[in-house]
Design a protein around this motif. Structure first.
Motif, PDB file in Angstrom:
ATOM      1  N   VAL A 179      38.122  37.955  49.412  1.00 31.33           N
ATOM      2  CA  VAL A 179      39.018  38.674  48.506  1.00 31.33           C
ATOM      3  C   VAL A 179      40.046  37.678  47.992  1.00 31.33           C
ATOM      4  O   VAL A 179      40.358  36.674  48.653  1.00 31.33           O
ATOM      5  CB  VAL A 179      39.736  39.857  49.195  1.00 31.33           C
ATOM      6  CG1 VAL A 179      38.745  40.941  49.574  1.00 31.33           C
ATOM      7  CG2 VAL A 179      40.519  39.385  50.404  1.00 31.33           C
ATOM      8  N   THR A 181      43.687  37.319  45.071  1.00 31.67           N
ATOM      9  CA  THR A 181      44.654  37.999  44.227  1.00 31.67           C
ATOM     10  C   THR A 181      45.379  37.002  43.344  1.00 31.67           C
ATOM     11  O   THR A 181      45.565  35.841  43.718  1.00 31.67           O
ATOM     12  CB  THR A 181      45.680  38.779  45.089  1.00 31.67           C
ATOM     13  OG1 THR A 181      46.598  39.455  44.234  1.00 31.67           O
ATOM     14  CG2 THR A 181      46.447  37.847  45.993  1.00 31.67           C
ATOM     15  N   THR A 200      46.227  41.481  40.150  1.00 25.97           N
ATOM     16  CA  THR A 200      44.812  41.743  40.353  1.00 25.97           C
ATOM     17  C   THR A 200      44.426  41.475  41.798  1.00 25.97           C
ATOM     18  O   THR A 200      45.014  40.627  42.474  1.00 25.97           O
ATOM     19  CB  THR A 200      43.932  40.853  39.443  1.00 25.97           C
ATOM     20  OG1 THR A 200      44.178  39.479  39.754  1.00 25.97           O
ATOM     21  CG2 THR A 200      44.232  41.091  37.981  1.00 25.97           C
ATOM     22  N   ARG A 202      40.659  40.905  43.669  1.00 24.42           N
ATOM     23  CA  ARG A 202      39.229  40.780  43.425  1.00 24.42           C
ATOM     24  C   ARG A 202      38.477  40.562  44.728  1.00 24.42           C
ATOM     25  O   ARG A 202      39.008  39.993  45.685  1.00 24.42           O
ATOM     26  CB  ARG A 202      38.931  39.621  42.464  1.00 24.42           C
ATOM     27  CG  ARG A 202      39.496  39.811  41.077  1.00 24.42           C
ATOM     28  CD  ARG A 202      39.177  38.638  40.154  1.00 24.42           C
ATOM     29  NE  ARG A 202      37.757  38.461  39.957  1.00 24.42           N
ATOM     30  CZ  ARG A 202      37.032  39.148  39.074  1.00 24.42           C
ATOM     31  NH1 ARG A 202      37.607  40.087  38.340  1.00 24.42           N
ATOM     32  NH2 ARG A 202      35.754  38.925  38.931  1.00 24.42           N
ATOM     33  N   SER A 203      37.230  41.019  44.748  1.00 22.73           N
ATOM     34  CA  SER A 203      36.346  40.788  45.890  1.00 22.73           C
ATOM     35  C   SER A 203      35.123  40.013  45.414  1.00 22.73           C
ATOM     36  O   SER A 203      34.764  40.050  44.228  1.00 22.73           O
ATOM     37  CB  SER A 203      35.912  42.115  46.525  1.00 22.73           C
ATOM     38  OG  SER A 203      35.150  42.876  45.598  1.00 22.73           O
ATOM     39  N   SER A 222      31.564  38.499  41.706  1.00 21.91           N
ATOM     40  CA  SER A 222      32.904  38.999  42.019  1.00 21.91           C
ATOM     41  C   SER A 222      33.268  40.121  41.062  1.00 21.91           C
ATOM     42  O   SER A 222      32.763  40.195  39.933  1.00 21.91           O
ATOM     43  CB  SER A 222      33.949  37.878  41.953  1.00 21.91           C
ATOM     44  OG  SER A 222      34.072  37.390  40.629  1.00 21.91           O
ATOM     45  N   ASN A 223      34.162  40.994  41.541  1.00 25.92           N
ATOM     46  CA  ASN A 223      34.591  42.131  40.725  1.00 25.92           C
ATOM     47  C   ASN A 223      35.991  42.536  41.157  1.00 25.92           C
ATOM     48  O   ASN A 223      36.470  42.140  42.221  1.00 25.92           O
ATOM     49  CB  ASN A 223      33.619  43.307  40.893  1.00 25.92           C
ATOM     50  CG  ASN A 223      33.677  44.261  39.703  1.00 25.92           C
ATOM     51  OD1 ASN A 223      34.560  44.172  38.860  1.00 25.92           O
ATOM     52  ND2 ASN A 223      32.730  45.186  39.645  1.00 25.92           N
ATOM     53  N   ASN A 224      36.654  43.339  40.353  1.00 23.00           N
ATOM     54  CA  ASN A 224      38.021  43.768  40.640  1.00 23.00           C
ATOM     55  C   ASN A 224      38.047  44.958  41.591  1.00 23.00           C
ATOM     56  O   ASN A 224      37.273  45.905  41.446  1.00 23.00           O
ATOM     57  CB  ASN A 224      38.750  44.151  39.354  1.00 23.00           C
ATOM     58  CG  ASN A 224      39.217  42.945  38.569  1.00 23.00           C
ATOM     59  OD1 ASN A 224      39.150  41.831  39.061  1.00 23.00           O
ATOM     60  ND2 ASN A 224      39.677  43.165  37.360  1.00 23.00           N
ATOM     61  N   LEU A 225      38.965  44.902  42.567  1.00 27.19           N
ATOM     62  CA  LEU A 225      39.273  46.045  43.405  1.00 27.19           C
ATOM     63  C   LEU A 225      40.500  46.786  42.875  1.00 27.19           C
ATOM     64  O   LEU A 225      40.553  48.001  42.870  1.00 27.19           O
ATOM     65  CB  LEU A 225      39.522  45.594  44.851  1.00 27.19           C
ATOM     66  CG  LEU A 225      38.331  44.999  45.603  1.00 27.19           C
ATOM     67  CD1 LEU A 225      38.780  44.475  46.960  1.00 27.19           C
ATOM     68  CD2 LEU A 225      37.232  46.036  45.775  1.00 27.19           C
ATOM     69  N   VAL A 226      41.518  46.031  42.466  1.00 25.79           N
ATOM     70  CA  VAL A 226      42.742  46.580  41.890  1.00 25.79           C
ATOM     71  C   VAL A 226      43.013  45.839  40.596  1.00 25.79           C
ATOM     72  O   VAL A 226      42.949  44.611  40.548  1.00 25.79           O
ATOM     73  CB  VAL A 226      43.938  46.434  42.858  1.00 25.79           C
ATOM     74  CG1 VAL A 226      45.222  46.931  42.195  1.00 25.79           C
ATOM     75  CG2 VAL A 226      43.681  47.174  44.158  1.00 25.79           C
ATOM     76  N   GLN A 227      43.323  46.577  39.536  1.00 28.32           N
ATOM     77  CA  GLN A 227      43.547  45.963  38.231  1.00 28.32           C
ATOM     78  C   GLN A 227      44.710  46.656  37.531  1.00 28.32           C
ATOM     79  O   GLN A 227      44.606  47.819  37.155  1.00 28.32           O
ATOM     80  CB  GLN A 227      42.287  46.073  37.370  1.00 28.32           C
ATOM     81  CG  GLN A 227      42.468  45.569  35.948  1.00 28.32           C
ATOM     82  CD  GLN A 227      42.758  44.084  35.914  1.00 28.32           C
ATOM     83  OE1 GLN A 227      42.177  43.329  36.690  1.00 28.32           O
ATOM     84  NE2 GLN A 227      43.645  43.677  35.046  1.00 28.32           N
ATOM     85  N   THR A 234      33.489  41.543  35.563  1.00 24.45           N
ATOM     86  CA  THR A 234      32.546  41.226  36.633  1.00 24.45           C
ATOM     87  C   THR A 234      31.904  39.888  36.297  1.00 24.45           C
ATOM     88  O   THR A 234      31.468  39.676  35.169  1.00 24.45           O
ATOM     89  CB  THR A 234      31.458  42.308  36.753  1.00 24.45           C
ATOM     90  OG1 THR A 234      32.073  43.547  37.085  1.00 24.45           O
ATOM     91  CG2 THR A 234      30.452  41.944  37.833  1.00 24.45           C
TER      92      THR A 234
END
Length: 247
Positions: A179, A181, A200, A202-203, A222-227, A234
């Motif tokens: 993860v 940020t 942000t 990301r994971s 990788s993709n966003n967890l919180v944005q 992605t």
């Protein structure tokens, strides 16, 4: 006034790295050159608009060094030496403004500014299978004094943090999850704050396999967890590596 921006970015990144000894420490220099094929779709002032951006982005020159945990040695010495379970080091990178840039375009592959990165990183080997890693990086930027036909764009420093857990299947194969940020990085257009500081989380996952003595493949996503602010996307990456080892 841009809405519903969507971008497909096909990036080809060419990199060369070389390790060497610096006062008994293990150092490395990397040269990274990105080239992109980009398709953009957005609504600008109520009008559907599409555009393409093809060419080179800003290259990156990076120097890194391991300060503790391993010394500079050749391959034979490395194989015969008992390794410590930890690593700690730093990196410094610079991005000169050499990428494709036009001041009449709002979105470019180059940034028309210098960027500097300073980071520290550490790793701890729990056992023969598990490795923990953490990275802290900070970016600083000069001003783009010719943004969108003569405007001045400034960006405050950007701070990022990443942590990873790696599982080693065998000498040829490993996988990792992580993860990361980004924070800060607010921009000012002609000294007017844009209220766009990045927030942000990301994971990501990665898998690597080495075949033969010198070849390796790595895939990651990788993709966003919180944005809240910043780029929402992605990314999928496939890398090929070739290793030269001097005798």
């Amino acid at each position: 006034p841009i809405e519903d921006l969507r971008a497909n970015l096909n990036n080809f990144v060419f990199g060369y790295g070389r390790t060497f000894g610096v006062f008994g420490k293990l150092g490395r220099v990397d040269v990274i050159v990105p080239t992109s094929l980009v398709t953009l779709k957005a609504v600008i002032e109520g009008v559907d608009t599409s555009a393409n951006r093809n060419g080179m982005g800003d290259p990156q020159l990076r120097f890194s060094m391991i300060l503790a945990g391993v010394a500079a040695m050749d391959a034979v010495e490395f194989a015969q030496t008992s390794q410590k379970p930890y690593r700690f080091g730093f990196q410094f990178a610079v991005k000169p403004p050499l990428g494709r840039y036009k001041n009449t375009q709002l979105i470019n592959l180059g940034t028309n500014r210098w960027a500097f990165k300073l980071g520290i990183a550490g790793a701890y080997i729990l056992n023969s299978k598990w490795v923990l890693e953490a990275h802290i990086n900070s970016w600083a930027f000069t001003a783009n004094k010719d943004f969108n036909e003569g405007n001045e764009l400034k960006q405050e420093g950007l701070l990022s943090f990443q942590t990873h857990v790696t599982y080693i299947f065998n000498r040829r194969m490993w996988a990792a999850v992580g993860v990361g940020t980004n924070t800060f990085g607010e921009t000012r257009l002609n000294e007017i704050e844009q209220s766009d500081a990045q927030t942000t989380l990301r994971s990501g996952v990665a898998f690597a396999y080495r075949f033969g003595k010198r070849h390796g493949l790595k895939g990651s996503m990788s993709n966003n967890l919180v944005q809240r602010k910043g780029a929402d996307f992605t990314s999928v990456t496939i890398s090929y590596q070739y290793l030269w080892i001097s005798k």
